[in-house]
Enzyme design. Structure first.
Site, PDB file in Angstrom:
ATOM      1  N   ASP A 225       0.839  -1.193   0.000  1.00 42.85           N
ATOM      2  CA  ASP A 225       0.000   0.000   0.000  1.00 42.85           C
ATOM      3  C   ASP A 225       0.870   1.237   0.000  1.00 42.85           C
ATOM      4  OD1 ASP A 225      -0.259   1.278   3.120  1.00 42.85           O
ATOM      5  OD2 ASP A 225       0.497  -0.767   2.965  1.00 42.85           O
ATOM      6  N   SER A 226       0.407   2.264  -0.722  1.00 45.41           N
ATOM      7  CA  SER A 226       1.047   3.570  -0.744  1.00 45.41           C
ATOM      8  C   SER A 226       2.500   3.465  -1.206  1.00 45.41           C
ATOM      9  CB  SER A 226       0.937   4.207   0.647  1.00 45.41           C
ATOM     10  OG  SER A 226       1.238   5.577   0.595  1.00 45.41           O
ATOM     11  N   ALA A 227       3.466   3.854  -0.369  1.00 49.50           N
ATOM     12  CA  ALA A 227       4.873   3.753  -0.747  1.00 49.50           C
ATOM     13  C   ALA A 227       5.267   2.300  -0.993  1.00 49.50           C
ATOM     14  CB  ALA A 227       5.753   4.361   0.346  1.00 49.50           C
ATOM     15  N   HIS A 358      -7.418   6.960   1.190  1.00 52.22           N
ATOM     16  CA  HIS A 358      -6.151   6.274   0.979  1.00 52.22           C
ATOM     17  C   HIS A 358      -6.068   4.976   1.791  1.00 52.22           C
ATOM     18  CE1 HIS A 358      -1.955   6.005  -0.136  1.00 52.22           C
ATOM     19  NE2 HIS A 358      -1.588   5.926   1.126  1.00 52.22           N
TER      20      HIS A 358
END
Length: 395
Positions: A225-227, A358
């Site tokens: 997830d994300s980075a 997010h």
């Protein structure tokens, strides 16, 4: 093992576990300044904005997230938004650290009647490779392996913080018919201790570890997830151009969750719903890139890659599944990357959750009430895996 919803007593326990870790790991003056700035927000700004936007604003003018969020969800996300924009990453990192996450998980397990986890797990700590390995039965070979990279803007976060989410994923894979699901979650070096390409090199080592325990590369699902999703995308681009015999060892599946596809994107805009902040993202992204790499290098910022042939080579053998929230800062980047893949004739499935933010599959597991809603994102991901990858034999 799937625990029940987060309760207020869990929040209290988290703060109790957090306090000594802050005192141990944060400079006293820096911590005092942070607390002094936070108290007015908690006592004045937070309740004022919460009451104004939640109870005094007509529903049609509320943000999409507030329109469906419970009071608890709304309150927590407002606090997370403040932390992301106003608390230094050096302090924020402590919130996700093993010293806080592990006792918090054990508290929640005890509250739900678990003295120990029914899923075997252990920390992996080898030269240049750290992470957590989870498996249903450690005496047998896994028939599916999830390789997960956590989020946190490259500057905070830990696989230990995600353990409850990862336990739930392995449990749902078992329920879906997999004989012995396993998962490896990478602990990569955070900035400013190291910059690119250290994290990608560590991600590659983690993938090689998954190859060593998987029956076949096609039985690996890479996710993050994300980075962490950025690292997954960069890893796939890297593998496809790898000269050391890795081109034919691409994973079967990829599930990027809220990918930070373009690291430094001047078009990033804050949304009324999401807790991410474009200025903080620019700071963390700049720290990750460092002074030697270029921001438009596809291995640094995979969303910058418009080479359709490269994406065809880099695509997992059994398919993509992009998962993100319609109201998050990264939603436009995710849509653009999906469009690039589809333009290249690459099969892609997408789950864009309306009204959500997010990393919503993780957020929902922690903040939602009923199990159906809490597990909604994970079950969709497991269903995608089950449709594309049949469970193996009981090895």
């Amino acid at each position: 093992m799937i625990l029940g919803q987060i309760a207020w007593i869990d929040c209290l326990a988290f703060l109790i576990f957090l306090a000594p870790q802050l005192l141990l790991h944060v400079n006293t003056i820096e911590l005092a300044i942070c607390i002094a700035k936070t108290i007015p927000y908690l006592l004045l700004t937070l309740p004022y904005r919460l009451i104004l936007e939640r109870y005094l604003t007509p529903r049609v003018h509320q943000s999409p997230f507030v329109q469906h969020a419970t009071l608890f969800q709304d309150l927590v996300i407002r606090c997370v938004r403040y932390a992301f924009t106003s608390i230094p990453a050096s302090i924020g990192a402590v919130f996700f650290s093993p010293g806080v996450a592990l006792p918090f998980l054990r508290f929640r397990m005890l509250r739900h009647g678990f003295l120990r986890s029914p899923i075997h797990w252990r920390a992996i700590d080898r030269q240049n490779l750290r992470g957590l390995f989870l498996i249903h039965d450690e005496t047998r070979r896994p028939d599916v392996v999830v390789y997960y990279c956590h989020g946190g803007g490259f500057s905070m976060g830990s696989s230990y913080f995600y353990l409850e989410f990862l336990f739930a994923w392995v449990s749902l894979l078992r329920d879906a018919g997999y004989a012995n699901p396993a998962l490896f979650a990478l602990e990569y070096t955070l900035v400013p201790a190291a910059t690119y390409p250290t994290q990608l090199q560590e991600a590659l080592k983690g993938y090689k570890y998954c190859l060593s325990i998987a029956e076949d590369p096609s039985r690996i699902c890479v996710s993050g997830d994300s980075a962490g999703a950025t690292l997954v995308l960069s890893l796939l681009l890297c593998l496809s151009n790898f000269a050391g015999g890795m081109r034919d060892k691409l994973p079967g599946l990829a599930i990027p969750i809220s990918p930070w596809a373009v690291i430094l994107n001047p078009n990033h805009r804050n949304t009324a719903s999401d807790y991410l902040d474009k200025d903080s993202l620019h700071l963390y992204g700049s720290q990750y890139i460092g002074t030697k790499a270029k921001s438009d290098d596809p291995l640094v910022s995979p969303g910058s890659c418009k080479d359709l042939a490269w994406w065809r080579r880099a695509s997992p053998t059994l398919g993509w599944y992009f998962v993100y929230g319609a109201e998050e800062v990264f939603a436009p980047d995710a849509r653009e990357l999906v469009a690039v893949l589809k333009k290249g004739g690459i099969p892609v499935e997408v789950l864009e959750e309306e009204g959500w933010i997010h990393a919503w599959p993780v957020v929902k597991l922690f903040l939602c009430n009923g199990q159906e809603e809490r597990q909604g994102g994970l079950r969709a991901m497991v269903n995608f895996m089950r449709e594309r990858l049949e469970p193996g034999k009981d090895i």
